[in-house]
Design an enzyme around this catalytic site. Structure first.
Site, PDB file in Angstrom:
ATOM      1  N   ALA A  85       0.829  -1.207   0.000  1.00  0.00           N
ATOM      2  CA  ALA A  85       0.000   0.000   0.000  1.00  0.00           C
ATOM      3  C   ALA A  85       0.860   1.252   0.000  1.00  0.00           C
ATOM      4  CB  ALA A  85      -0.929   0.005   1.215  1.00  0.00           C
ATOM      5  N   GLN A  86       0.195   2.362  -0.329  1.00  0.00           N
ATOM      6  CA  GLN A  86       0.843   3.666  -0.386  1.00  0.00           C
ATOM      7  C   GLN A  86      -0.075   4.683   0.286  1.00  0.00           C
ATOM      8  OE1 GLN A  86       3.315   4.243  -3.826  1.00  0.00           O
ATOM      9  NE2 GLN A  86       2.370   6.239  -4.211  1.00  0.00           N
ATOM     10  N   LYS A 115      -5.015   5.710   2.264  1.00  0.00           N
ATOM     11  CA  LYS A 115      -4.211   4.503   2.107  1.00  0.00           C
ATOM     12  C   LYS A 115      -4.757   3.745   0.907  1.00  0.00           C
ATOM     13  CE  LYS A 115      -2.480   0.582   4.856  1.00  0.00           C
ATOM     14  NZ  LYS A 115      -2.533  -0.076   6.189  1.00  0.00           N
ATOM     15  N   ASP A 172       1.611  -3.966  16.050  1.00  0.00           N
ATOM     16  CA  ASP A 172       2.740  -3.346  15.351  1.00  0.00           C
ATOM     17  C   ASP A 172       2.982  -1.939  15.902  1.00  0.00           C
ATOM     18  OD1 ASP A 172       4.816  -3.382  13.542  1.00  0.00           O
ATOM     19  OD2 ASP A 172       3.620  -2.679  11.864  1.00  0.00           O
TER      20      ASP A 172
END
Length: 552
Positions: A213-214, A230, A368
């Protein structure tokens, strides 16, 4: 007529006692006798080579029968998986062959050069493409799916050998950005309309670019709210499905050909990887994770202490996620944190309590919490970002984990050993006392490593000072830069020792341990005198789990 022969010797028994043995062979049959002062006694053994052959044949027949019974299911799985994959499977196969040829050529060149070396051929070259180094290079050539798989391997030291875990840390390197024109094309297709009817402005330069993803900064039209978008990179989902289906089919075939591997749960591990990775590319699920976490904060009255981005559902799809843009600094930016709040330690305690509370009250937890995903916001709240990777923990695992954490804080290794035995799946009896002694050795070593980890090599503590001429006050800024691969190294030894006792931990254990190591970083920087597992201001308890679990 059967031939008879006699063999005389000594039989070794416990306590270094040696008793005379008479071993009589009658044809292929063998009888062992042990004599002592009380006379001759039969202890063991009676064996018949023909009987052994019969047993082997029976075992082979049984396995063959099982294979025949399981074959239709295997074929059905392969056919169904192939149908689900479709034409994209053929394209990925061609790309895979090209990648193998490329890395194989590189290996062959280096292998040929090393053959004349006086030091011999390195072990990495001897293993060929299955060595950690060349397998990692192959994964990188194969693209996003295998890079994510490499990251999964790097994050799961309870499932994979340490040399592979360490090598695949390199898969965390930043991925190249996709051209903005392609991002706009995806937005138009997913949002079914002109982009400028939804967004006032989109920054063409990405804030971040990962393997799948970017992320771009933007502003909504009408409300003028600052957001981040996203976007799933083009073609990623097709590639991911094709690759994961291929890996699943290979695992099914390998387990079918070697039933012993079913004990290692090869297919179960592949299914776990597949489910985890497919969930990460479904932004609807990520949106649900965010909203569940926000619901937890509201239910617990924690919205003034912490937050997660608001999701704009009207301009979000499976491939596009539009979220509120939060402004803040990572928990490693000491100077900026000190300018925002009077007590960085209090902010850290808030972050710990909110995260531990989510273990108790939510179906999933943020798995995370590195510095890029855990911020101190401008308004003093803790911001939790990016819920693409979450973990789910069973009551049994969490109960054992609580005991483990308590034992870790008090250095009670007998209790720690019992907790790990309870958490780990094993088919053998474990010597808990010996295990506790080994844990004491390994944790003493880990404590020493952690001490060096923060004070010596491989950790870059960047300190900058500046003095204002008007006030003659010196400001100090410290930023901690730690290599991702060193995180897992801290508890790889724990995994090695545990596996030597036949223990296999659930994936949640590795995820939880990794988050604790992240928080240990923040503690040593923001509150160096605090022990996060012993501090009474930090709640690590399950008294709220029964009443709040499964709400969201």
């Amino acid at each position: 007529m059967s031939s008879v022969s006699v063999f005389r010797g000594f039989l070794h028994v416990p306590h270094q006692i040696q008793l005379p043995v008479t071993r009589i062979f009658i044809g292929s049959k063998k009888l062992d006798y042990r004599s002592n002062s009380n006379g001759l006694r039969l202890y063991a053994r009676y064996s018949d080579s023909q009987s052994a052959q019969t047993q082997a044949q029976d075992l082979f027949t049984s396995r063959l029968q099982d294979s025949i019974e399981n074959l239709p299911k295997l074929v059905e799985d392969i056919v169904q998986t192939s149908i689900n994959t479709g034409p994209r499977g053929a394209l990925r196969l061609a790309q895979g062959v090209q990648a193998v040829i490329g890395v194989g050529s590189e290996w062959l060149t280096e292998f040929s050069q090393s053959r004349n070396s006086p030091s011999g051929i390195p072990s990495q070259l001897q293993l060929g493409l299955v060595s950690p180094l060349y397998l990692r290079k192959l994964f990188e050539r194969l693209g996003a799916t295998y890079i994510k798989l490499g990251q999964f391997i790097a994050s799961a030291p309870t499932l994979f050998p340490p040399e592979y875990v360490q090598e695949f840390q390199y898969c965390f390197d930043k991925a190249p950005a996709v051209p903005f024109d392609e991002i706009k094309s995806i937005l138009r297709e997913e949002l079914a309309g002109p982009i400028d009817s939804i967004y006032e402005y989109i920054d063409p330069t990405p804030l971040a670019s990962a393997s799948i993803a970017q992320v771009h900064a933007a502003r909504l039209k009408g409300s003028q709210a600052d957001v981040v978008i996203k976007v799933l990179k083009p073609g990623i989902e097709d590639v991911l499905v094709a690759d994961l289906n291929f890996i699943y089919v290979v695992a099914r075939i390998v387990e079918f050909l070697n039933p012993e591997l079913s004990r290692a749960s090869l297919v179960a591990i592949v299914n776990d990887i597949r489910a985890s990775m497919l969930e990460e590319v479904d932004f609807k699920k990520e949106a649900a994770n965010i909203e569940a976490f926000r619901g937890y904060l509201e239910s617990m009255g924690l919205t003034r202490q912490a937050t997660a981005p608001r999701v704009y559902r009207e301009c979000s799809t499976k491939k596009v996620l539009t979220m509120e843009r939060l402004y803040g600094v990572p928990l490693t930016d000491l100077d900026s944190i000190s300018s925002l709040v009077s007590s960085p330690e209090t902010s850290l305690i808030t972050a710990l309590n909110v995260w531990f509370g989510s273990l108790l009250a939510c179906e999933s937890f943020h798995a995370d919490v590195h510095a890029g995903n855990l911020w101190l916001l401008r308004d003093g709240r803790i911001g939790f970002l990016d819920f693409g990777i979450v973990g789910r923990i069973s009551p049994k695992t969490w109960g054992a984990m609580e005991v483990f954490l308590g034992s870790l804080a008090t250095e009670e290794y007998d209790s720690m050993a019992s907790a790990l035995i309870e958490m780990g799946a094993t088919n053998t009896d474990v010597d808990s006392r010996a295990f506790a002694k080994d844990l004491e050795k390994i944790f003493s070593s880990i404590q020493a490593c952690i001490h060096m980890f923060w004070l010596d090599l491989d950790t870059e503590l960047v300190v900058a000072t500046a003095t204002r001429a008007s006030t003659n006050v010196t400001a100090v800024s410290a930023n901690l830069v730690v290599d991702e691969r060193q995180m897992n190294a801290l508890f790889l030894d724990l995994v090695r020792v545990s596996e030597s006792y036949g223990l296999k931990f659930p994936r949640e254990f590795a995820l939880l341990m990794k988050q604790l190591l992240y928080f240990d970083r923040y503690t040593r920087l923001l509150a160096p005198n605090m022990n996060m597992l012993q501090d009474q201001r930090i709640t690590i308890a399950s008294n709220r789990r029964t009443s709040n679990r499964n709400i969201y």
